[in-house]
Design a protein around this motif. Structure first.
Motif, PDB file in Angstrom:
ATOM      1  N   GLN A  83       0.818  -1.210   0.000  1.00  0.00           N
ATOM      2  CA  GLN A  83       0.000   0.000   0.000  1.00  0.00           C
ATOM      3  C   GLN A  83       0.850   1.258   0.000  1.00  0.00           C
ATOM      4  OE1 GLN A  83      -2.883   0.229   3.169  1.00  0.00           O
ATOM      5  NE2 GLN A  83      -3.833   2.052   2.311  1.00  0.00           N
ATOM      6  N   PHE A  86       1.988   2.035  -3.483  1.00  0.00           N
ATOM      7  CA  PHE A  86       0.831   2.508  -4.235  1.00  0.00           C
ATOM      8  C   PHE A  86       0.543   3.977  -3.918  1.00  0.00           C
ATOM      9  CE2 PHE A  86      -3.842   3.081  -3.649  1.00  0.00           C
ATOM     10  CZ  PHE A  86      -4.234   3.081  -4.986  1.00  0.00           C
ATOM     11  N   SER A 109      -7.275   4.303 -10.446  1.00  0.00           N
ATOM     12  CA  SER A 109      -6.629   3.402  -9.494  1.00  0.00           C
ATOM     13  C   SER A 109      -7.657   2.447  -8.903  1.00  0.00           C
ATOM     14  CB  SER A 109      -5.939   4.184  -8.377  1.00  0.00           C
ATOM     15  OG  SER A 109      -6.874   4.631  -7.417  1.00  0.00           O
ATOM     16  N   SER A 110      -7.157   1.506  -8.141  1.00  0.00           N
ATOM     17  CA  SER A 110      -8.036   0.564  -7.452  1.00  0.00           C
ATOM     18  C   SER A 110      -8.948   1.288  -6.465  1.00  0.00           C
ATOM     19  CB  SER A 110      -7.214  -0.521  -6.748  1.00  0.00           C
ATOM     20  OG  SER A 110      -6.178   0.029  -5.973  1.00  0.00           O
ATOM     21  N   ASN A 111      -8.561   2.482  -6.023  1.00  0.00           N
ATOM     22  CA  ASN A 111      -9.404   3.270  -5.120  1.00  0.00           C
ATOM     23  C   ASN A 111     -10.672   3.779  -5.791  1.00  0.00           C
ATOM     24  OD1 ASN A 111      -7.663   2.949  -2.987  1.00  0.00           O
ATOM     25  ND2 ASN A 111      -6.736   4.970  -3.166  1.00  0.00           N
ATOM     26  N   GLN A 115     -14.053  -1.594  -2.750  1.00  0.00           N
ATOM     27  CA  GLN A 115     -12.987  -2.517  -2.361  1.00  0.00           C
ATOM     28  C   GLN A 115     -13.397  -3.985  -2.462  1.00  0.00           C
ATOM     29  OE1 GLN A 115      -9.771  -1.540  -1.772  1.00  0.00           O
ATOM     30  NE2 GLN A 115      -9.395  -3.720  -1.940  1.00  0.00           N
ATOM     31  N   TYR A 134      -3.181  -3.554  -4.942  1.00  0.00           N
ATOM     32  CA  TYR A 134      -3.225  -2.117  -5.211  1.00  0.00           C
ATOM     33  C   TYR A 134      -2.851  -1.880  -6.663  1.00  0.00           C
ATOM     34  CZ  TYR A 134      -2.986  -2.396  -0.184  1.00  0.00           C
ATOM     35  OH  TYR A 134      -3.236  -2.741   1.115  1.00  0.00           O
TER      36      TYR A 134
END
Length: 155
Positions: A83, A86, A109-111, A115, A134
């Motif tokens: 993390q 990332f 991004s994965s954000n 989740q 991530y």
């Protein structure tokens, strides 16, 4: 794992269904076939692999969802184990106001995803990369640094 053969089989007039489908149909194809319903990963080996990250080339079927929205559908996904790595990738571009003319920008991004959905999709569609939770999305360059180094010499 879904098989894309029908979505990619040309019709008698050489149209590819997934390419000529309405946006609603394209979303159905994408949800079933592509990572996170967006990213069609290129077959073959990763662009880059290390102990902490993996970079994969992909087509983003919905580039208008990039930040900022784009018409560029060729992207790379950089999956990372840590993390802190990332967060550093994203933070340094912002804090140092790195110019996208010289440093490849992060366009997603994965954000950007829920989740639980991200984790489930990663385990289902990319189980070999489940240890890399991530991810940043960047526009794909024409060549990677290894290729540039091999093909170009200082003159």
């Amino acid at each position: 794992k879904a098989k894309p053969w029908l979505a990619e089989s040309p019709s008698d007039d050489n149209n590819i269904p997934v390419q000529v489908a309405s946006s609603a149909c394209r979303k159905v194809f994408a949800d079933r076939l592509y990572f996170m319903g967006r990213f069609e990963l290129d077959p073959g080996h990763p662009e880059h692999r290390s102990t902490t990250s993996v970079v994969l080339r992909a087509t983003d079927w919905f580039p208008e969802r990039q930040t900022p929205p784009s018409s560029n559908s060729l992207v790379v996904l950089k999956f990372m184990k840590e993390q802190v790595q990332f967060e550093r990738e994203i933070k340094q571009r912002v804090d140092f106001k790195l110019d996208p003319e010289f440093v490849i920008p992060v366009v997603g991004s994965s954000n950007d995803f829920e989740q639980a959905e991200w984790t489930a999709n990663l385990q289902e569609k990319l189980p070999e990369f489940a240890d890399y939770p991530y991810c940043i999305v960047m526009p794909a360059a024409g060549r990677n640094l290894a290729v540039v180094g091999l093909q170009e010499r200082a003159g």
